[in-house]
Design an enzyme around this catalytic site. Structure first.
Site, PDB file in Angstrom:
ATOM      1  N   GLY A  46     -10.053 -23.440  12.164  1.00 15.41           N
ATOM      2  CA  GLY A  46     -11.075 -23.915  13.098  1.00 15.41           C
ATOM      3  C   GLY A  46     -12.467 -23.810  12.505  1.00 15.41           C
ATOM      4  O   GLY A  46     -12.683 -23.183  11.459  1.00 15.41           O
ATOM      5  N   GLY A  48     -16.758 -23.500  13.782  1.00 18.23           N
ATOM      6  CA  GLY A  48     -17.730 -23.317  14.854  1.00 18.23           C
ATOM      7  C   GLY A  48     -19.122 -23.638  14.372  1.00 18.23           C
ATOM      8  O   GLY A  48     -19.317 -24.238  13.313  1.00 18.23           O
ATOM      9  N   GLY A  49     -20.111 -23.213  15.146  1.00 19.29           N
ATOM     10  CA  GLY A  49     -21.479 -23.519  14.809  1.00 19.29           C
ATOM     11  C   GLY A  49     -21.991 -22.785  13.586  1.00 19.29           C
ATOM     12  O   GLY A  49     -22.960 -23.203  12.961  1.00 19.29           O
ATOM     13  N   VAL A  53     -13.258 -21.313   9.448  1.00 16.56           N
ATOM     14  CA  VAL A  53     -12.310 -20.234   9.197  1.00 16.56           C
ATOM     15  C   VAL A  53     -10.990 -20.829   8.698  1.00 16.56           C
ATOM     16  O   VAL A  53     -10.513 -21.834   9.231  1.00 16.56           O
ATOM     17  CB  VAL A  53     -12.065 -19.394  10.467  1.00 16.56           C
ATOM     18  CG1 VAL A  53     -11.106 -18.237  10.165  1.00 16.56           C
ATOM     19  CG2 VAL A  53     -13.378 -18.849  11.009  1.00 16.56           C
ATOM     20  N   LYS A  68     -13.654 -16.695   6.268  1.00 14.92           N
ATOM     21  CA  LYS A  68     -14.730 -17.392   6.963  1.00 14.92           C
ATOM     22  C   LYS A  68     -15.789 -17.812   5.962  1.00 14.92           C
ATOM     23  O   LYS A  68     -16.308 -16.999   5.195  1.00 14.92           O
ATOM     24  CB  LYS A  68     -15.355 -16.500   8.036  1.00 14.92           C
ATOM     25  CG  LYS A  68     -16.478 -17.201   8.815  1.00 14.92           C
ATOM     26  CD  LYS A  68     -16.993 -16.335   9.957  1.00 14.92           C
ATOM     27  CE  LYS A  68     -18.071 -17.050  10.752  1.00 14.92           C
ATOM     28  NZ  LYS A  68     -18.557 -16.244  11.887  1.00 14.92           N
ATOM     29  N   ASP A 158     -22.249 -13.462  22.099  1.00 20.88           N
ATOM     30  CA  ASP A 158     -21.505 -14.701  22.348  1.00 20.88           C
ATOM     31  C   ASP A 158     -20.070 -14.370  22.731  1.00 20.88           C
ATOM     32  O   ASP A 158     -19.116 -14.950  22.217  1.00 20.88           O
ATOM     33  CB  ASP A 158     -21.537 -15.601  21.109  1.00 20.88           C
ATOM     34  CG  ASP A 158     -21.080 -17.028  21.426  1.00 20.88           C
ATOM     35  OD1 ASP A 158     -21.117 -17.418  22.616  1.00 20.88           O
ATOM     36  OD2 ASP A 158     -20.675 -17.740  20.494  1.00 20.88           O
TER      37      ASP A 158
END
Length: 361
Positions: A46, A48-49, A53, A68, A158
């Site tokens: 996946g 993200g911002g 990863v 990551k 978050d």
């Protein structure tokens, strides 16, 4: 020049040349089968911002790891090390652990524990509201992680279902500390960080505190109990609407199967004013654990349904219902063998904390 050297050395001496340098895409994207030092990329997990990863294999010790790769590779080395250093300071069974941080051919990456399972977000999207016992267990595990991070002075900022991993054996791991900060640093910042649906009112002003993480956990608990968010996510321009307490309805009101006391705990975590909210994760854990008898005692609430479905014995429906109530009450009161979710050692039936590893149950 290289050709001249080859002619001088001969074919059999080509292994003496320096190895060819691996070239990575400018955005740090990796592909299946690609090698990153001793790590072989197996799949993308996946993006993200803040980074992508990948599932990778440590070819030296034959172990799966998560890698990551931050998107912003142009940052200073000190800035790139911020997240791994934070992770190293919050070693806990309910937090994804870090193995190391490395740099290969100018590509910086973080090597972390690979958690085989799925995100809490995936579970909620698929299953909706969770069974009460499961929701309480998940809430306590997340709260244990938050409590440990806060004790080290770290705010997550978050906290949401997408950043909570649920392993195949039911252990939850809080992930993605890329937005985290030590409290003394965050207190002097004004950057707005977080996901609007889970952000506390003060986060929209860049003023995150420990209670902000507990607000995010409150939204997550609400979602686990009801199967939906407590309100429509605000826009950055309409965040002030969160200050209106009438915006929220207790989980108990929306679903009477949720114990009233558990609903009150969630509502306190979601208090618009920081001072009215839980200030310490330890206090939230204590209150959540105190509701366990109420959650385990939800079965008798369905007595009428059970009695209606069974034929009445001698004495009529009233006696039959009373007998069912008595048996369910005895079952609920009977001692149950328990083990610690963390270390697996036996616990007293009413133990709220494991005497061996110290984890809240």
């Amino acid at each position: 020049m290289v050709l001249c050297l080859l002619r001088l050395w001969g074919k059999d001496d080509r292994h003496l040349l320096p190895p060819a340098r691996t070239v990575y895409s400018t955005d740090g994207m990796l592909f299946k089968g690609q090698k990153l030092g001793k790590y072989k990329i197996l799949a993308s997990l996946g993006s993200g911002g803040f980074g992508a990863v990948y599932l990778a294999r440590d070819t030296w010790i034959d172990k799966d790891v998560a890698i990551k790769v931050p998107h912003k590779q142009h940052q200073s080395f000190g800035d790139l090390l911020r997240e791994p250093r934070l992770l190293a300071s919050v070693n806990h069974p309910n937090i994804v652990s870090i193995t190391t941080a490395e740099k290969q051919d100018d590509l910086f990456f973080i090597v972390m524990e690979y958690v085989k399972g799925e995100t809490l977000e995936t579970i909620l999207m698929r299953d909706g509201a969770l069974e009460l016992r499961r929701a309480l267990d998940y809430a306590v595990q997340i709260c244990n992680a938050v409590d440990h991070a806060h004790r080290q002075g770290v705010l997550h900022r978050d906290l949401r279902p997408a950043n909570v991993l649920v392993s195949d054996n039911g252990v939850l791991k809080v992930a993605d500390f890329g937005t985290s900060r030590f409290l003394e640093i965050a207190a002097h910042g004004t950057t707005v960080i977080g996901s609007p649906a889970y952000m506390a009112p003060e986060q929209f002003q860049g003023k995150a505190v420990f209670a902000s993480d507990l607000y995010s956990l409150g939204v997550t608990m609400y979602q686990m109990l009801i199967g939906e968010l407590p309100y429509d996510p605000p826009t950055p321009a309409s965040w002030h609407k969160l200050l209106d307490s009438s915006l929220l309805r207790s989980p108990h009101v929306k679903n009477p199967a949720v114990p009233k006391r558990l609903g009150e705990i969630v509502m306190r975590a979601l208090a618009p004013e920081v001072t009215e909210r839980y200030q310490r994760a330890a206090d939230l854990i204590e209150d959540l654990l105190a509701t366990r008898p109420l959650v385990l005692g939800q079965t008798p609430a369905r007595v009428d349904d059970v009695a209606a479905a069974r034929p009445a014995g001698r004495g009529g429906p009233s006696l039959e219902r009373a007998n069912i109530q008595r048996r369910l009450h005895e079952r609920a009161e009977a001692p149950v063998s328990r083990t610690c979710w963390h270390c697996g050692k036996p616990l007293h039936v009413r133990a709220g904390r494991c005497p061996f590893c110290g984890e809240a149950q």
